[in-house]
Design an enzyme around this catalytic site. Structure first.
Site, PDB file in Angstrom:
ATOM      1  N   LYS A 137      31.225  28.860  -0.987  1.00 43.79           N
ATOM      2  CA  LYS A 137      29.800  28.669  -0.695  1.00 43.79           C
ATOM      3  C   LYS A 137      29.087  30.010  -0.532  1.00 43.79           C
ATOM      4  O   LYS A 137      27.999  30.221  -1.079  1.00 43.79           O
ATOM      5  CB  LYS A 137      29.634  27.815   0.566  1.00 43.79           C
ATOM      6  CG  LYS A 137      30.078  26.367   0.389  1.00 43.79           C
ATOM      7  CD  LYS A 137      30.204  25.643   1.720  1.00 43.79           C
ATOM      8  CE  LYS A 137      30.717  24.220   1.519  1.00 43.79           C
ATOM      9  NZ  LYS A 137      30.950  23.508   2.800  1.00 43.79           N
ATOM     10  N   GLN A 183      30.409  24.378   9.192  1.00 45.53           N
ATOM     11  CA  GLN A 183      31.532  23.870   8.407  1.00 45.53           C
ATOM     12  C   GLN A 183      32.356  22.874   9.212  1.00 45.53           C
ATOM     13  O   GLN A 183      32.763  23.150  10.336  1.00 45.53           O
ATOM     14  CB  GLN A 183      32.425  25.031   7.940  1.00 45.53           C
ATOM     15  CG  GLN A 183      33.599  24.618   7.083  1.00 45.53           C
ATOM     16  CD  GLN A 183      33.181  24.014   5.752  1.00 45.53           C
ATOM     17  OE1 GLN A 183      32.208  24.459   5.140  1.00 45.53           O
ATOM     18  NE2 GLN A 183      33.914  23.013   5.304  1.00 45.53           N
ATOM     19  N   ASP A 193      22.950  20.634   5.263  1.00 46.01           N
ATOM     20  CA  ASP A 193      23.977  19.616   5.070  1.00 46.01           C
ATOM     21  C   ASP A 193      23.386  18.211   5.126  1.00 46.01           C
ATOM     22  O   ASP A 193      24.068  17.241   4.803  1.00 46.01           O
ATOM     23  CB  ASP A 193      25.073  19.751   6.130  1.00 46.01           C
ATOM     24  CG  ASP A 193      26.353  20.349   5.557  1.00 46.01           C
ATOM     25  OD1 ASP A 193      26.495  20.382   4.316  1.00 46.01           O
ATOM     26  OD2 ASP A 193      27.217  20.768   6.342  1.00 46.01           O
TER      27      ASP A 193
END
Length: 295
Positions: free
Chosen positions: A50, A94, A117
């Site tokens: 990422k 994460q 997200d």
């Protein structure tokens, strides 16, 4: 006749090219910050990928590495700092977090305008209402893949296997928004195989290798395999990635299918970059017009 194998990497390159062009229209690079806590090997691989993609696009990129025993208060402290920084447009925490940290509480602490997200309750609610907001990256990537095969989903029967907040639930909401008829299967569903055999589209996101067999699939159906489970190799030399779908058999029945790896994964990361750009644009517009970013 063998199914078309959908090239997620090629589709991801198209999305990233569009993001690169969109970023040029801003007065500064979009900013993405990633918080990772602990030593989960898979999480570190995902974060490296990422961060690398964001750097390739010229984004302002920051990784905050915390130890596994950092505690919930430390994670919330880092989130609060990033919420306050104007140059940071997207915050990604994460997952999974260490077991002693309440994931929902951490997700709720992220500014929903920076929630790239798409897991904040405000963004989840806006998705179910069809009123915009930031959409979870994997379902967004799956939808782009599906529409590359079936541009108009009106009246299609879609089955989503899995009901998580990260993939299953938002995937169902996106399909409904596209006027598909959606059936959601989960661990308590009776005869998931029977349900799937009537589907034009199957999206499986449960993390159970080989769950979906060829006899679950309607001929010429579109099959999207979100599952990515690390399975030890027989010779003990490491791991291989396996999807939820028995690919070798399913490819003989389906009309189009995503491989693992090389299918949904690259699109998830591309959509994270797209969400970061979207967040930057929304924040810029709100600031110029003096209105709330999300309301």
């Amino acid at each position: 006749m063998q199914a078309d194998i959908i090239d997620g990497r090629a589709l991801a390159r198209q999305v990233l090219a569009e993001v690169a062009e969109g970023a040029k229209m801003l007065d500064r690079p979009p900013g993405l910050a990633v918080i990772i806590a602990g030593d989960d090997p898979a999480s570190h691989v995902y974060v490296r990928t990422k961060v690398k993609r964001a750097e390739e696009l010229g984004f302002l990129t920051e990784k905050i590495q915390l130890p596994a025993d950092c505690g919930e208060a430390r994670v919330l402290e880092e989130v609060a700092k990033l919420n306050a920084r104007d140059e940071i447009d997207g915050i990604l925490v994460q997952l999974p977090l260490p077991a002693d940290i309440n994931t929902l509480r951490v997700m709720a602490a992220v500014d929903p305008a920076k929630d790239v997200d798409g897991l904040h309750a405000l963004n989840a609610g806006r998705l179910t209402q069809g009123s915009g907001g930031l959409i979870p990256c994997t379902p967004l990537g799956c939808m782009k893949i599906i529409k590359s095969v079936i541009p108009d989903l009106t009246g299609s029967h879609a089955v989503v296997i899995g009901s998580s907040n990260i993939v299953g639930k938002p995937m169902a909401a996106l399909l409904l928004e596209e006027h598909a008829t959606v059936t959601q299967c989960h661990i308590h569903t009776r005869d998931t195989k029977f349900v799937c055999r009537g589907a034009d589209i199957i999206v499986s996101a449960v993390g159970k290798p080989g769950l979906v067999n060829a006899d679950w699939i309607k001929p010429r159906a579109v099959v999207i395999d979100v599952g990515t489970t690390r399975v030890p190799k027989a010779d003990g030399s490491g791991y291989t990635l396996k999807g939820d779908v028995d690919f070798d058999e399913a490819v003989k029945v389906a009309g189009a299918i995503t491989p693992v790896p090389g299918g949904v994964g690259p699109m998830t990361i591309a959509c994270l970059m797209e969400n970061t750009l979207t967040a930057a644009k929304m924040r810029k517009e709100a600031k110029e017009n003096e209105w709330p970013v999300l309301s």
